[in-house]
Design a protein around this motif. Structure first.
Motif, PDB file in Angstrom:
ATOM      1  N   LYS A 173      -3.331  11.355  -1.340  1.00 22.49           N
ATOM      2  CA  LYS A 173      -2.528  10.480  -2.210  1.00 22.49           C
ATOM      3  C   LYS A 173      -1.439   9.776  -1.404  1.00 22.49           C
ATOM      4  O   LYS A 173      -1.127   8.612  -1.642  1.00 22.49           O
ATOM      5  CB  LYS A 173      -1.898  11.312  -3.337  1.00 22.49           C
ATOM      6  CG  LYS A 173      -2.852  11.513  -4.485  1.00 22.49           C
ATOM      7  CD  LYS A 173      -2.148  12.013  -5.725  1.00 22.49           C
ATOM      8  CE  LYS A 173      -3.167  12.116  -6.855  1.00 22.49           C
ATOM      9  NZ  LYS A 173      -2.824  13.098  -7.845  1.00 22.49           N
ATOM     10  N   GLU A 189      -2.932   6.922   0.495  1.00 19.50           N
ATOM     11  CA  GLU A 189      -3.245   5.809  -0.410  1.00 19.50           C
ATOM     12  C   GLU A 189      -1.978   5.030  -0.767  1.00 19.50           C
ATOM     13  O   GLU A 189      -1.957   3.804  -0.734  1.00 19.50           O
ATOM     14  CB  GLU A 189      -3.900   6.337  -1.697  1.00 19.50           C
ATOM     15  CG  GLU A 189      -5.362   6.724  -1.491  1.00 19.50           C
ATOM     16  CD  GLU A 189      -5.926   7.548  -2.638  1.00 19.50           C
ATOM     17  OE1 GLU A 189      -5.212   7.748  -3.647  1.00 19.50           O
ATOM     18  OE2 GLU A 189      -7.085   8.001  -2.520  1.00 19.50           O
ATOM     19  N   LYS A 190      -0.907   5.768  -1.072  1.00 22.00           N
ATOM     20  CA  LYS A 190       0.349   5.101  -1.450  1.00 22.00           C
ATOM     21  C   LYS A 190       0.919   4.306  -0.283  1.00 22.00           C
ATOM     22  O   LYS A 190       1.396   3.182  -0.451  1.00 22.00           O
ATOM     23  CB  LYS A 190       1.385   6.137  -1.901  1.00 22.00           C
ATOM     24  CG  LYS A 190       1.263   6.515  -3.360  1.00 22.00           C
ATOM     25  CD  LYS A 190       2.525   7.223  -3.806  1.00 22.00           C
ATOM     26  CE  LYS A 190       2.425   7.629  -5.256  1.00 22.00           C
ATOM     27  NZ  LYS A 190       3.616   8.346  -5.701  1.00 22.00           N
ATOM     28  N   MET A 237      -0.631   2.965   2.139  1.00 22.19           N
ATOM     29  CA  MET A 237      -1.436   1.785   2.406  1.00 22.19           C
ATOM     30  C   MET A 237      -1.234   0.695   1.353  1.00 22.19           C
ATOM     31  O   MET A 237      -1.416  -0.478   1.618  1.00 22.19           O
ATOM     32  CB  MET A 237      -2.925   2.151   2.504  1.00 22.19           C
ATOM     33  CG  MET A 237      -3.233   2.975   3.741  1.00 22.19           C
ATOM     34  SD  MET A 237      -2.374   2.407   5.235  1.00 22.19           S
ATOM     35  CE  MET A 237      -3.245   0.885   5.588  1.00 22.19           C
ATOM     36  N   GLU A 238      -0.808   1.133   0.166  1.00 22.18           N
ATOM     37  CA  GLU A 238      -0.500   0.136  -0.877  1.00 22.18           C
ATOM     38  C   GLU A 238       0.910  -0.414  -0.693  1.00 22.18           C
ATOM     39  O   GLU A 238       1.377  -1.245  -1.470  1.00 22.18           O
ATOM     40  CB  GLU A 238      -0.569   0.793  -2.267  1.00 22.18           C
ATOM     41  CG  GLU A 238      -1.981   1.117  -2.724  1.00 22.18           C
ATOM     42  CD  GLU A 238      -1.984   2.131  -3.873  1.00 22.18           C
ATOM     43  OE1 GLU A 238      -0.890   2.460  -4.384  1.00 22.18           O
ATOM     44  OE2 GLU A 238      -3.074   2.584  -4.228  1.00 22.18           O
ATOM     45  N   GLY A 239       1.628   0.125   0.296  1.00 16.92           N
ATOM     46  CA  GLY A 239       3.009  -0.302   0.513  1.00 16.92           C
ATOM     47  C   GLY A 239       3.963   0.342  -0.461  1.00 16.92           C
ATOM     48  O   GLY A 239       5.093  -0.092  -0.651  1.00 16.92           O
ATOM     49  N   GLY A 240       3.501   1.435  -1.105  1.00 19.78           N
ATOM     50  CA  GLY A 240       4.321   2.096  -2.117  1.00 19.78           C
ATOM     51  C   GLY A 240       5.501   2.840  -1.524  1.00 19.78           C
ATOM     52  O   GLY A 240       5.486   3.219  -0.361  1.00 19.78           O
ATOM     53  N   GLN A 241       6.494   3.056  -2.337  1.00 15.84           N
ATOM     54  CA  GLN A 241       7.691   3.792  -1.928  1.00 15.84           C
ATOM     55  C   GLN A 241       7.474   5.272  -2.187  1.00 15.84           C
ATOM     56  O   GLN A 241       7.063   5.668  -3.268  1.00 15.84           O
ATOM     57  CB  GLN A 241       8.895   3.296  -2.735  1.00 15.84           C
ATOM     58  CG  GLN A 241      10.236   3.728  -2.185  1.00 15.84           C
ATOM     59  CD  GLN A 241      10.488   3.177  -0.788  1.00 15.84           C
ATOM     60  OE1 GLN A 241      10.166   2.028  -0.501  1.00 15.84           O
ATOM     61  NE2 GLN A 241      11.055   3.998   0.075  1.00 15.84           N
TER      62      GLN A 241
END
Lengths: 344, 217
Positions: free
Chosen positions: B205, B208-209, B211-215
């Motif tokens: 997880k 994945e985060k 790579m999505e540029g998530g914080q």
């Protein structure tokens, strides 16, 4: 009461004059003397001096002759890696494959210079403090030592899939552990801290532990001629309190992650608790936070005795400020006097 | 379609927790023959490992079970991926290393979990110094560097790794894990890491985060 009386009263589940404090200071002594950790552990006189100084400075109720975890690996012929700012660590595992186990023999204590240094420190401290304060010696449990002897992955393979070789290694380690513990007791240690993190269900599931490490502990502790504190080195202890009691251990080092009230309830009258300040987090504490943590712990765990205040890992990190240790001692003197008053 | 199918999650998890390689393989084969869809096998393993990781955090499951579960899943995925004519995902470009010490269990768990999730990654090894890790990271031009530590002194050195990487112009994201980071919730931020894995099994997880540029918090 002196430190020995205070600790012994608490271990026998009675209330002493105040809560005993065991600051488990090992390589922290190098900081006290302002010398390198490697240099510090090469000189028994330095360890003795630091232990005595730190006992006075931090109102410590024990002396701790623990050098570093892989000292036993060193005795087996393995490598120890020294770093500037932390405890020495084990190097490449000594046992590269399971077939090697049949050729291993327990090390001779007399032939190991590092172990001899520990014994020299123990006997010198004993001459200095007599029965005023307990000297705590240390062994690694035969069940947990293989993590350093062969690496965790290989050891799990041994534990799960190679019963005969596992039993063989346990026999070798048991012989050494008993001899090493008894040598420290003969040199003047009042009790032995038996580090067994793998007894925690956070590391090995209880069903497997009961068939392996628990039997090993019972066999080993039965042959050690002194009081034992089983320490799980930061790993949770609550689910195995009764199992550890069965091994004959008088004291249990519990985790910062354990529910203090629940473990106190389960341990009362059965085993003395040792813990459970979070040593890693202590490096971030200021005076107020220290006072708060110590007061809360005393309120939850100290009533009726059966409690020694300490860190939860069995070793204070070098990065913990001296002020925190001083504040722990002061808070215990102020808020840890028996009978404990309800404060929170 | 995958969302609506009931996979034998509990049965598979039980086989993993009992270190029952044969049972786990039987379940895998059954699902493969029934659906001929690798995505479902991947979902079965990733979900099981995530639940096992959470169980460890809750104190219900042991670290040895997390490790053995990861190894079994890694083996099964490695066997069924070629059968499905698939290969490991090579994006993001990742590697894992143990900084300064030789305790490599945590690294091995994360490695297995990512492989079981279909990711390719390099294993830089253990007992590596700051400079060695930096050098290898720059040479491999990584997107994500995973660092495992056991000792506090090693965990604090992650800051030196990150600083050195930045000085050398790398924008690699650094994910840390291991006991010191679990015992001090804010340590990963202090050493300037991008993320912290509380248990090895939640790494998928995190990747994945990232790579999505998530914080990440």
């Amino acid at each position: 009461m002196n430190s020995m009386e205070r600790a012994m009263t608490s271990i026998t589940h009675k209330e002493p004059d105040r809560v005993p404090v065991f600051h488990l200071l090992s390589h922290y002594g190098a900081k006290e003397l302002d010398i390198s950790i490697k240099d510090y552990f090469s000189k028994p006189d330095a360890v003795v001096e630091a232990q005595l100084r730190m006992r006075k400075k931090y109102s410590n109720d024990c002396l701790y002759t623990f050098f570093y975890a892989p000292i036993e690996i060193e005795a087996y012929g393995g490598e120890v890696v020294f770093v500037e700012d932390g405890p020495p660590n084990s190097g490449e595992p000594l046992i590269k494959n399971i077939e090697q186990i049949k050729n291993i023999t327990p090390p001779e204590i007399n032939e190991s210079k590092p172990l001899q240094r520990v014994l020299e420190v123990t006997s010198t401290l004993k001459k200095s403090v007599g029965n005023d304060a307990p000297i705590i010696g240390v062994v690694m449990s035969p069940f947990s030592l293989p993590v350093m002897q062969m690496g965790f992955e290989k050891y799990l393979e041994l534990l799960y899939f190679h019963k005969d070789e596992f039993n063989q290694l346990m026999k070798i380690n048991e012989e050494f552990c008993v001899a090493w513990a008894n040598a420290q007791l003969e040199a003047g240690a009042a009790a032995i801290c038996y580090f067994d993190p793998l007894a925690s269900p956070a590391i090995i599931e209880r069903a497997i532990y009961l068939k392996t490490g628990h039997i090993v502990a019972k066999n080993t502790l039965n042959r050690i001629n002194g009081a034992i504190a089983t320490h799980l080195a930061s790993s949770i202890a609550l689910p195995v309190v009764d199992d550890i009691v069965e091994t004959g251990s008088a004291v249990l080092g519990f985790s910062g992650e354990d529910d203090v009230k629940a473990i106190k309830e389960r341990a009362t009258g059965k085993i003395c608790l040792l813990g459970n300040l979070n040593g890693i987090d202590m490096m971030n504490w200021d005076g107020e936070r220290t006072k708060k943590e110590v007061r809360e712990l005393i309120q939850k765990a100290a009533r009726g005795g059966g409690f020694i205040l300490s860190d939860n890992h069995g070793e204070i990190p070098l990065q913990v400020p001296e002020e925190v240790l001083l504040e722990v001692a002061e808070t215990v003197k102020e808020h840890g006097v028996y009978p404990i008053k309800a404060e929170l | 379609m995958v969302e609506t199918i009931n996979l034998p999650d509990e049965e598979f998890q039980k086989a993993l927790l009992q270190i029952d390689r044969i049972k786990a393989a039987e379940i895998f084969e059954r699902i493969y023959l029934e659906y001929n869809n690798f995505e479902m096998l991947e979902r079965l393993t990733v979900d099981a490992l995530e639940r096992i990781g959470s169980g460890w955090e809750d104190g219900q499951i042991s670290l040895s079970q997390v490790y053995m579960g990861g190894i079994i899943c890694e083996e099964l995925v490695g066997k069924y991926m070629p059968k499905s004519n698939l290969s490991y995902k090579n994006k993001p470009k990742m590697a894992i290393a143990v900084l300064l010490d030789h305790h490599s269990l945590g690294k091995r768990i994360v490695f297995s979990v990512l492989r079981a999730g279909g990711y390719d990654l390099a294993d830089f090894g253990q007992g590596l110094g700051v400079e060695e890790i930096v050098e290898k990271t720059l040479e491999a031009d990584l997107d994500i560097l995973l660092i495992s530590t056991l000792m506090l002194s090693s965990a604090l050195k992650v800051q030196n790794v990150v600083e050195s990487l930045r000085k050398n112009g790398s924008s690699v994201k650094v994910v840390v894990g291991g006991a010191p980071f679990r015992l001090d919730d804010n340590l990963w931020k202090k050493v300037n890491a991008h993320a912290h894995g509380k248990n090895g099994a939640n790494v998928t997880k995190i990747i994945e985060k990232l790579m999505e540029g998530g914080q990440l918090t």
